[in-house]
Design a protein around this motif. Sequence first.
Motif, PDB file in Angstrom:
ATOM      1  N   ASP A  84      39.733   4.614 -16.554  1.00 20.39           N
ATOM      2  CA  ASP A  84      39.633   3.192 -16.240  1.00 20.39           C
ATOM      3  C   ASP A  84      38.176   2.760 -16.072  1.00 20.39           C
ATOM      4  OD1 ASP A  84      42.363   2.863 -16.272  1.00 20.39           O
ATOM      5  OD2 ASP A  84      42.598   3.283 -14.142  1.00 20.39           O
ATOM      6  N   GLY A  85      37.259   3.490 -16.666  1.00 21.71           N
ATOM      7  CA  GLY A  85      35.837   3.248 -16.439  1.00 21.71           C
ATOM      8  C   GLY A  85      35.227   2.209 -17.369  1.00 21.71           C
ATOM      9  N   ILE A  86      34.078   1.682 -16.941  1.00 18.95           N
ATOM     10  CA  ILE A  86      33.321   0.677 -17.690  1.00 18.95           C
ATOM     11  C   ILE A  86      31.863   1.126 -17.728  1.00 18.95           C
ATOM     12  CG2 ILE A  86      32.613  -1.752 -17.756  1.00 18.95           C
ATOM     13  CD1 ILE A  86      35.126  -2.229 -15.937  1.00 18.95           C
ATOM     14  N   ARG A  87      31.210   0.883 -18.858  1.00 17.78           N
ATOM     15  CA  ARG A  87      29.813   1.286 -19.013  1.00 17.78           C
ATOM     16  C   ARG A  87      28.997   0.153 -19.623  1.00 17.78           C
ATOM     17  NH1 ARG A  87      30.338   6.528 -22.658  1.00 17.78           N
ATOM     18  NH2 ARG A  87      28.063   6.538 -22.445  1.00 17.78           N
ATOM     19  N   VAL A  88      27.706   0.088 -19.208  1.00 17.14           N
ATOM     20  CA  VAL A  88      26.731  -0.787 -19.852  1.00 17.14           C
ATOM     21  C   VAL A  88      25.564   0.104 -20.279  1.00 17.14           C
ATOM     22  CG1 VAL A  88      25.180  -2.755 -19.630  1.00 17.14           C
ATOM     23  CG2 VAL A  88      27.394  -2.781 -18.443  1.00 17.14           C
ATOM     24  N   SER A  89      25.212   0.037 -21.561  1.00 22.05           N
ATOM     25  CA  SER A  89      24.157   0.894 -22.091  1.00 22.05           C
ATOM     26  C   SER A  89      23.329   0.109 -23.112  1.00 22.05           C
ATOM     27  CB  SER A  89      24.749   2.150 -22.735  1.00 22.05           C
ATOM     28  OG  SER A  89      25.645   1.792 -23.786  1.00 22.05           O
ATOM     29  N   ILE A  90      22.237   0.728 -23.565  1.00 20.55           N
ATOM     30  CA  ILE A  90      21.362   0.137 -24.578  1.00 20.55           C
ATOM     31  C   ILE A  90      21.291   1.100 -25.753  1.00 20.55           C
ATOM     32  CG2 ILE A  90      19.089  -0.774 -25.132  1.00 20.55           C
ATOM     33  CD1 ILE A  90      20.438  -2.379 -22.972  1.00 20.55           C
ATOM     34  N   GLY A  91      21.585   0.611 -26.960  1.00 17.47           N
ATOM     35  CA  GLY A  91      21.541   1.454 -28.137  1.00 17.47           C
ATOM     36  C   GLY A  91      20.111   1.798 -28.538  1.00 17.47           C
ATOM     37  N   SER A  92      19.918   3.013 -29.000  1.00 17.79           N
ATOM     38  CA  SER A  92      18.598   3.478 -29.431  1.00 17.79           C
ATOM     39  C   SER A  92      18.156   2.746 -30.700  1.00 17.79           C
ATOM     40  CB  SER A  92      18.656   4.982 -29.698  1.00 17.79           C
ATOM     41  OG  SER A  92      17.531   5.412 -30.428  1.00 17.79           O
ATOM     42  N   PRO A  93      16.832   2.588 -30.903  1.00 11.81           N
ATOM     43  CA  PRO A  93      16.345   2.004 -32.161  1.00 11.81           C
ATOM     44  C   PRO A  93      16.696   2.859 -33.371  1.00 11.81           C
ATOM     45  CG  PRO A  93      14.600   2.066 -30.501  1.00 11.81           C
ATOM     46  CD  PRO A  93      15.741   2.865 -29.964  1.00 11.81           C
ATOM     47  N   THR A  94      17.006   4.145 -33.134  1.00 14.03           N
ATOM     48  CA  THR A  94      17.332   5.058 -34.234  1.00 14.03           C
ATOM     49  C   THR A  94      18.793   5.499 -34.186  1.00 14.03           C
ATOM     50  OG1 THR A  94      16.586   6.952 -32.895  1.00 14.03           O
ATOM     51  CG2 THR A  94      14.960   5.911 -34.356  1.00 14.03           C
ATOM     52  N   SER A  95      19.631   4.743 -33.500  1.00  9.30           N
ATOM     53  CA  SER A  95      21.039   5.125 -33.357  1.00  9.30           C
ATOM     54  C   SER A  95      21.703   5.285 -34.725  1.00  9.30           C
ATOM     55  CB  SER A  95      21.779   4.068 -32.545  1.00  9.30           C
ATOM     56  OG  SER A  95      23.170   4.331 -32.530  1.00  9.30           O
ATOM     57  N   ALA A  96      22.569   6.303 -34.828  1.00  4.13           N
ATOM     58  CA  ALA A  96      23.324   6.505 -36.064  1.00  4.13           C
ATOM     59  C   ALA A  96      24.231   5.316 -36.350  1.00  4.13           C
ATOM     60  CB  ALA A  96      24.135   7.796 -35.970  1.00  4.13           C
ATOM     61  N   LEU A 122      28.585  -3.241 -24.006  1.00  7.92           N
ATOM     62  CA  LEU A 122      29.653  -3.182 -22.997  1.00  7.92           C
ATOM     63  C   LEU A 122      30.799  -2.373 -23.590  1.00  7.92           C
ATOM     64  CD1 LEU A 122      31.144  -4.109 -20.390  1.00  7.92           C
ATOM     65  CD2 LEU A 122      31.829  -6.162 -21.666  1.00  7.92           C
ATOM     66  N   SER A 123      31.259  -1.359 -22.862  1.00  5.07           N
ATOM     67  CA  SER A 123      32.330  -0.512 -23.390  1.00  5.07           C
ATOM     68  C   SER A 123      33.162   0.053 -22.257  1.00  5.07           C
ATOM     69  CB  SER A 123      31.750   0.639 -24.224  1.00  5.07           C
ATOM     70  OG  SER A 123      31.034   1.548 -23.390  1.00  5.07           O
ATOM     71  N   ASN A 124      34.358   0.548 -22.625  1.00  8.13           N
ATOM     72  CA  ASN A 124      35.060   1.368 -21.654  1.00  8.13           C
ATOM     73  C   ASN A 124      34.377   2.728 -21.612  1.00  8.13           C
ATOM     74  OD1 ASN A 124      35.894   2.426 -24.097  1.00  8.13           O
ATOM     75  ND2 ASN A 124      38.049   2.574 -23.545  1.00  8.13           N
ATOM     76  N   PHE A 125      34.805   3.601 -20.704  1.00  8.15           N
ATOM     77  CA  PHE A 125      34.018   4.798 -20.432  1.00  8.15           C
ATOM     78  C   PHE A 125      33.879   5.693 -21.648  1.00  8.15           C
ATOM     79  CE2 PHE A 125      32.653   8.741 -18.528  1.00  8.15           C
ATOM     80  CZ  PHE A 125      31.803   8.314 -17.529  1.00  8.15           C
ATOM     81  N   PHE A 126      34.924   5.783 -22.479  1.00  4.27           N
ATOM     82  CA  PHE A 126      34.879   6.703 -23.602  1.00  4.27           C
ATOM     83  C   PHE A 126      34.529   6.012 -24.920  1.00  4.27           C
ATOM     84  CE2 PHE A 126      37.731   8.761 -20.522  1.00  4.27           C
ATOM     85  CZ  PHE A 126      37.015   9.924 -20.326  1.00  4.27           C
ATOM     86  N   GLY A 127      34.174   4.729 -24.853  1.00  6.06           N
ATOM     87  CA  GLY A 127      33.680   4.040 -26.028  1.00  6.06           C
ATOM     88  C   GLY A 127      34.722   3.645 -27.053  1.00  6.06           C
ATOM     89  N   THR A 128      36.000   3.736 -26.706  1.00  9.27           N
ATOM     90  CA  THR A 128      37.035   3.321 -27.663  1.00  9.27           C
ATOM     91  C   THR A 128      37.151   1.800 -27.736  1.00  9.27           C
ATOM     92  OG1 THR A 128      38.695   3.559 -25.911  1.00  9.27           O
ATOM     93  CG2 THR A 128      38.350   5.455 -27.359  1.00  9.27           C
TER      94      THR A 128
END
Length: 417
Positions: A286-298, A308-314
């Motif tokens: 039931d988790g929530i995450r806030v993150s920043i994508g890398s400039p070189t992200s795949a 903004l995502s749930n904990f497992f990124g689905t």
Amino acid sequence: MITYNGIIDYFREFADKHFQINSFTEGSADKIDLKKINDYPTLHIDITGSDIQDKMIVYNVDVYIITSAQTDDGSERVNALSDTLMIMQDLRAEFYDGKYIVPQLLLLQGSEELSCSPIQEDFNNRVYGWSSSMSVTGINEATRCTIPYPTYNNVMEQWDGVTWIKPFDSEFFGSFYWWSANTQIQGKLTYSNNKISSINSIKQSNWFGNYLLPNYVTQLKTIQYNEQEQSIRFRGEGEPYYVTNSITSATERYYYFAMKVKNIKSLNAEDTELFQIYNSANNQYDGIRVSIGSPTSADTSRRNKITLSNFFGTIEDAPESISDGSNDYIREESLTFGLQVGGDNVNSVVKLVLDGRVVSTQTMPTGSLNLVIVGNNQPTNNSTTSFDLEEFYAYRNPGVSDKIDEFIKVTDWLKYR
């Protein structure tokens, strides 16, 4: 903030706690009255000036370590100069290397190098010692919000280090939690073995713990307060690197969290984690995450974007880029974002606020949330934690109505303070 009086008190405490110093005086050098000093060695200081910078205040201090000799014997003179020079070395180590005598939470730093001159002929009464000039740097907590003039929508936030006046009338300044890196930071940090072990808040709520607790025991590069940047510096580089707090009475009402961060890096990982909240008994489902994508992200759709995502990124949404064009960071300038989290009884809606507006609205399981993480407590090869934390705010609305417009005003207050 360390005031003029505070600098004097600091040196006085150093003198009181140093086993070899027997007295302390302060004032201009020409007013040193050696006839009235009965206990040697003595520490005398003269604050000769102050340089006020944006985030630092530098005091210029002339320092004298003086002792007396009973005779004109040459060996007694040599011993007096040797002993007082070692005391001067202790003073330099106290300020620069780490607070051995006076508590570390004073957040002061002195000159790395001291140029010392012997005292042999400037005074009578067979006194010897050393003099030096040093710069003592402390944090300057005077910001726009410490001065009583309008800062946001013609409202005033006033702060004198003791009494805080809210910037506008709102229930969001009722039972709320607030920590700031530039306001009343003095005395809010607790250290264990030169590591920050707890961070106390300015305002405390009745539903949230009083302290942000770092995982300082396992940190290789410890979380540190950076006086120059006026922030808590997170540099995880792949290791678990975070501070945590707990919701003491979990419920499924509206929660509101806001953070102000800067100097965001990805350190060659896929992203850098800013914030997490989840149910610790439910394995983050039931988790929530806030993150920043890398400039070189795949995943090119996430590059430089707040996510903004749930904990497992689905469930995931990366609404917009936060890059400011910096060569060394994803974003060097301050970024303020807010998160509204609704429980099951309000359809599990999560809203991300940025720059005075809602930029993402997602429906995801929120359950009964109880654990709040700033940073990343479960890093992988794809995520890290690298940013400076300036502000952290938390509020729980006891009702079930959406208060997003009022919350946006709170995030604007944090952004401009």
